[in-house]
Design a protein around this motif. Sequence first.
Motif, PDB file in Angstrom:
ATOM      1  N   ARG A  41       0.832  -1.206   0.000  1.00 17.71           N
ATOM      2  CA  ARG A  41       0.000   0.000   0.000  1.00 17.71           C
ATOM      3  C   ARG A  41       0.870   1.260   0.000  1.00 17.71           C
ATOM      4  NH1 ARG A  41      -5.610   0.424   0.697  1.00 17.71           N
ATOM      5  NH2 ARG A  41      -6.124   2.532   0.051  1.00 17.71           N
ATOM      6  N   GLU A  45       0.674   4.030  -3.176  1.00 19.63           N
ATOM      7  CA  GLU A  45       0.302   5.445  -3.045  1.00 19.63           C
ATOM      8  C   GLU A  45       1.143   6.322  -3.960  1.00 19.63           C
ATOM      9  OE1 GLU A  45      -2.272   6.523  -1.616  1.00 19.63           O
ATOM     10  OE2 GLU A  45      -2.827   4.644  -0.630  1.00 19.63           O
ATOM     11  N   TRP A  48      -0.109   3.796  -8.698  1.00 18.12           N
ATOM     12  CA  TRP A  48      -1.151   2.779  -8.544  1.00 18.12           C
ATOM     13  C   TRP A  48      -1.088   1.776  -9.698  1.00 18.12           C
ATOM     14  CZ3 TRP A  48      -3.735   2.895  -4.026  1.00 18.12           C
ATOM     15  CH2 TRP A  48      -4.729   1.925  -3.835  1.00 18.12           C
ATOM     16  N   ARG A  68     -10.473  -7.051   0.279  1.00 10.12           N
ATOM     17  CA  ARG A  68     -11.753  -6.442   0.646  1.00 10.12           C
ATOM     18  C   ARG A  68     -11.612  -4.945   0.878  1.00 10.12           C
ATOM     19  NH1 ARG A  68     -13.410 -11.552   4.528  1.00 10.12           N
ATOM     20  NH2 ARG A  68     -14.568 -12.715   2.948  1.00 10.12           N
ATOM     21  N   GLN A  69     -10.479  -4.528   1.445  1.00  6.31           N
ATOM     22  CA  GLN A  69     -10.242  -3.092   1.607  1.00  6.31           C
ATOM     23  C   GLN A  69     -10.147  -2.402   0.257  1.00  6.31           C
ATOM     24  OE1 GLN A  69      -6.806  -2.412   4.063  1.00  6.31           O
ATOM     25  NE2 GLN A  69      -7.791  -3.126   5.949  1.00  6.31           N
ATOM     26  N   LEU A  70      -9.410  -3.016  -0.675  1.00  6.82           N
ATOM     27  CA  LEU A  70      -9.264  -2.442  -2.010  1.00  6.82           C
ATOM     28  C   LEU A  70     -10.612  -2.282  -2.695  1.00  6.82           C
ATOM     29  CD1 LEU A  70      -6.186  -4.328  -3.523  1.00  6.82           C
ATOM     30  CD2 LEU A  70      -6.340  -1.874  -3.087  1.00  6.82           C
ATOM     31  N   ALA A  72     -13.495  -2.003  -1.466  1.00  6.54           N
ATOM     32  CA  ALA A  72     -14.344  -1.009  -0.815  1.00  6.54           C
ATOM     33  C   ALA A  72     -13.861   0.410  -1.068  1.00  6.54           C
ATOM     34  CB  ALA A  72     -14.397  -1.286   0.686  1.00  6.54           C
ATOM     35  N   GLU A  73     -12.530   0.580  -1.142  1.00  9.80           N
ATOM     36  CA  GLU A  73     -11.961   1.920  -1.219  1.00  9.80           C
ATOM     37  C   GLU A  73     -11.587   2.348  -2.641  1.00  9.80           C
ATOM     38  OE1 GLU A  73      -8.641   1.843   1.409  1.00  9.80           O
ATOM     39  OE2 GLU A  73      -9.822   1.167   3.131  1.00  9.80           O
ATOM     40  N   ARG A  74     -10.901   1.470  -3.368  1.00  8.94           N
ATOM     41  CA  ARG A  74     -10.458   1.798  -4.718  1.00  8.94           C
ATOM     42  C   ARG A  74     -10.369   0.504  -5.520  1.00  8.94           C
ATOM     43  NH1 ARG A  74      -5.307   5.670  -6.412  1.00  8.94           N
ATOM     44  NH2 ARG A  74      -5.461   5.379  -8.672  1.00  8.94           N
ATOM     45  N   THR A  76      -9.613  -2.423  -7.749  1.00 10.11           N
ATOM     46  CA  THR A  76      -8.458  -2.661  -8.605  1.00 10.11           C
ATOM     47  C   THR A  76      -8.446  -4.134  -9.007  1.00 10.11           C
ATOM     48  OG1 THR A  76      -7.211  -0.966  -7.400  1.00 10.11           O
ATOM     49  CG2 THR A  76      -5.933  -2.509  -8.743  1.00 10.11           C
TER      50      THR A  76
END
Length: 380
Positions: A41, A45, A48, A68-70, A72-74, A76
């Motif tokens: 990560r 930043e 990407w 799951r974080q990806l 939800a957030e961005r 990919t």
Amino acid sequence: MAIKVMIVDDSAVVRQVMQETLSKAADIQIIGTAPDPIFARQKMEREWPDVIVLDIEMPRMDGLTFLRQLMAERPTPVVICSSLTEKGAETTMQALASGALGIITKPSIGVRDFIQDSASDLIQAVRAAAAARLGRIRAAPTANQVPTSAANLAAKRASSEAALHGERMNAPKLTADAILDAPGSGAMIQTTERIVAIGTSTGGTQALEEILTAMGSHSPAIAIVQHMPEKFTSSFAARLNGLSKLEVKEAQNNDRMRPGRALIAPGGKHMLVKRSGAQYYVEVIDGPLVSRHRPSVDVLFRSVAKSAGRNAVGFIMTGMGDDGAHGLKEMHDAGARTFAQDENTCVVFGMPKEAIKLGGVDDIVPLDRIAGLITGYATK
């Protein structure tokens, strides 16, 4: 423009060999590697990636949590690089449900040789992920779990998997002629026993879940080819069986096709539909790769054209490449009703696009209409 790839794996050997392997493709650029998602990560930043190749089991943060974080957030595109262990099969199914686009398997030993032998598969998986429309991915709730009994079916099989990938990389592109003869010109007598054949690849795991969970228990018999590695299909079928009103199972040789049942071709095997009187059953066989796949959609569709003809309906859905395009045309010519998933709802429009170009598609439909079409077909 080159596909920018980030490799996230806690094994230094895997990162090195995967970087060397993917870098051989002129259209792929490795922009970074990381031993775990925290380091990844930080690097992402700064730049990407277009695609992430992600291990499941890593220190500090596991790959499933990171995925799951990806999503939800961005969102990919992610290709999972998974070991074939009991836990690996379970978590990989959860990863696919959470939005991962494909699976690359790896053994516990002989990783360097395995990845080098699997170069073609790995490159194609990255290309398919880069071509995907992530707007069509519907991440499952984190509570979704794979039944433990399904996970227990998976076991290590490094040597056989390496042989499979080496075969795929070096094999010529065979047609369904390598497995069975083309359909004859005679018209099939119409019967009351009707069947459905579905073929799909990248993006298909979630598409199939959407279709099968929307159907009641009185659907026509369904035969499915989903491109997926050996052993994972048993876990996939068990997961869908737990979510659907249908009986969903990994096909075994001589399984009867009957209303309310969906049979999924085992990874590493071809599945053919055969007819006995007015009833249908499946034959599960070994054989060479067809359209560079085993199981092959072309093989399934040709067998349906030969054995069912106008008593069948075929659907070709999201996926990269052209597997199934010729077989669907053969079903169409044999009198079957044929459908292609539309571009707007496909994660990758390759397989439907090729089938449409060949002239074997009667109608082009969005994903949310397919369950209704299958259910309605049972009552005609």
